[in-house]
Design a protein around this motif. Sequence first.
Motif: not given
Length: 814
Positions: A643, A641, A654, A620-622, A645
């Motif tokens: 995420p 935001f 993505r 996750i990038d936030i 996987y």
Amino acid sequence: MTLRSAILFILLSNNILFGQDNTSLKEKKKLNTILSNENISIDGELNEAIWQKTEAATSFIMFEPDNGKPIAENKKSDVKIIYDNEAIYIGAMLYDDEPNKIMKEITQRDDDGSSDFFGVSLNGYNDGQQEFRFYVTAAGVQLDCNSNSQTGEDFSWDAIWESKTKITDKGWIVEMKIPYSALRFSKENIQIWGINFLRQIRRDRQLYTWTHIDNKKGTFEQQAGELYGIENIKTPTRLFFFPYASVYVSNDKKNGTKTELKGGLDIKYGINDAFTLDAILVPDFGQTALDNQILNLGPFEQQFNENRPFFTEGTDLFNKGDLFYSRRIGGKPSLRRGRLNQEKETNETIYEYPTKVNLLNALKISGRTKGGLGIGFLNAITEKTEATLLDTLSQTKRKVIIEPIANFSILTLDQRFNKNSSVSLVNTNVTRNGHFKDANVTALVWDLNTTKNTFNLSGDFKYSNVNEYKKLEDRKGYNTSLNFAETSGKIRFNVGAKYVSKKYDNNDLGINFQTNYSSIFGNINYRMLKPSENLNAFRLNGNVYTEYENITGKLQSFNLNTNYHFTTKKNNGFGVGFNSKPVNTYDFYSPGREERYVTIPKNYGIWAYYSSNYNKKLAIDINPYYTEYFEGNRMEYGISFGPRYRLNNKISFRLNYDFNKQNSDRGQVDYQGDDIIYAQRDVNSSTLGLSTKYALNNKMTINVNARYYWSYVQNDKFFSLQPNGELSDTNYTNSLNQDFNTWNIDCAYSWWIAPGSQLNMLYRNTSANGLSEIQYINKNVSHNFNSLFGDKLQHTFSISLRYFLDYNRVKNWI
């Protein structure tokens, strides 16, 4: 001072203040190679007898995170090189006591994903400044780039080479064949190249190099080792052809279904072992990535990335001095729609207005001499473009030239010396046929470093001359800057200044937003060079920036900020920053009128980010942020935001969501005579993107990219801009609300059928819906999203085949 005197002064200053002292340099690692008379099969086996006769590069050292730590015995790396008259060959045995843990995600080219990789850096001039790097992941995916100490790695450059990997019970094997055509070197009987090897162990996020790269120093390239033994090679003719054929089928409700066939030829010719000519005879950029358009409310144009390979590959020489914005070539016509409206007759309307100019052909020549002189020349020609005007009374049409035939060129001379410094002379020129605007810009650029790479002195002087039809005199201006920095150690700093005159203009072949200002700026930062008990990396930065309008001396910008970045032992990244503009400043650009400005209130802001370890299947990038203005309830806030996987080594997803809210923003919206009208407005913008990758193998991938963007502006109150920069109430009544939606999806299949040869299939649909001067904005997300479909949707399906032909093989066929 003449230009020649200026160059001589800079060179002498470098010798006095930054003089070379070879005795201070540590002894470089050396590796010997031998000539091969065997036929080397690139199969990942290393079973040819000559591999056993060749010296190995061993004893790798960690570059990050624990700089200087020797590689463990159970992860040792043995690398060998052999050569013949066609190529050099690299064989690497990369030991790993847990081969089942080797990460090997399959990705598209130039993306290492979550994978172990091995790479080699080669510098045919051994000048410590530029390297060609070739990487291959444990999944067999190729990455390549050129890298220099000024701009870092550029992965838009692509070469044609071969590689094969194989995982064994002892680790993994890499075998590479890099033809001389992918490299640059001088014509010498005895070659000495700069060389280094890189290995990433992804599960531990550790990067090792063969020669120790000391992170207390400011350059990677100068710390390479040396390769000996290449002698008396007879390189083959470097002449390559890239024929291509494409078919496009497009459909929309207005124009129905159209089919278009294209074909053409690109050529790459090695003038010698150092210089190469690239020519694009019939351009076809139909499958390049779409531009991410936004609702642009500012005074400056939106800047787009370059997606055309010809203008991204091997263009490092042309980027010296930041004078080259390649999107100008084949961009918008010179005579914009607004100007055309002013020149049409009373009863005429614009019936057809092309939004871009077609490229006819282009070529570039680039290379470097034995003495370190880099020469780059690029030339492109665009076709005459016409708009159609319709007389509404007689129903007759006439053509108006909005862009004549135009020639765009750039010439760079870049002299390197002392293995870490350079002085460059750059010229850009745009010549248009007839009475349209011509432009010429020249720059002197320098980048000087001490022998030990501890200090840097850089700067430039740029001079522009624009000749416009119907103007009494040419518009001439200049832009100059000077920077001094400490580039080594835990604590580093830089200070600098810049001056840009009012009439400086490089926008015919470059991009520049602001003129008529002076700035002074500085930075100090601290970095942790060794991991601590809790952190792998830490960095602290402090910055100050001031900017003044040249004529009035008013403060255009005054920024203070500090930010912190750190990486934990589990390879999770964190950061936080604080911004402050503690005094009112003055904006001379958004009013759009000479000598007018608007006051920008003081403000402060904070931002943060968290980026989890991408080795995990779910990451996750936030990034939240907030800015508060000292003006009523004016503020800006938002969040990004993202995420991602990874289902397995072949499939990944993505998601990206960006939201931005500007509350009670102030922006220029209209003119009423001499009055400049501003609005107090709320601006909401959202972007939702989804990317999916499915890799059939390391040669075939399917990628799906979708993007939905929605932005709307709601004006609450209107003001008139006063001469003192303040806003006062007005009786202006127009609404001028705006609502903009755009959608696009690309579904692409890519197959590298052979080195340098690629088959691409692409389905794309796009739609845009822009409304302005509306009373009511529908804020229902579902309604706005659905409004993009139906009549507005455009569909395109295309197939393109590009094939690589080597002259040396073609002549044998003939």
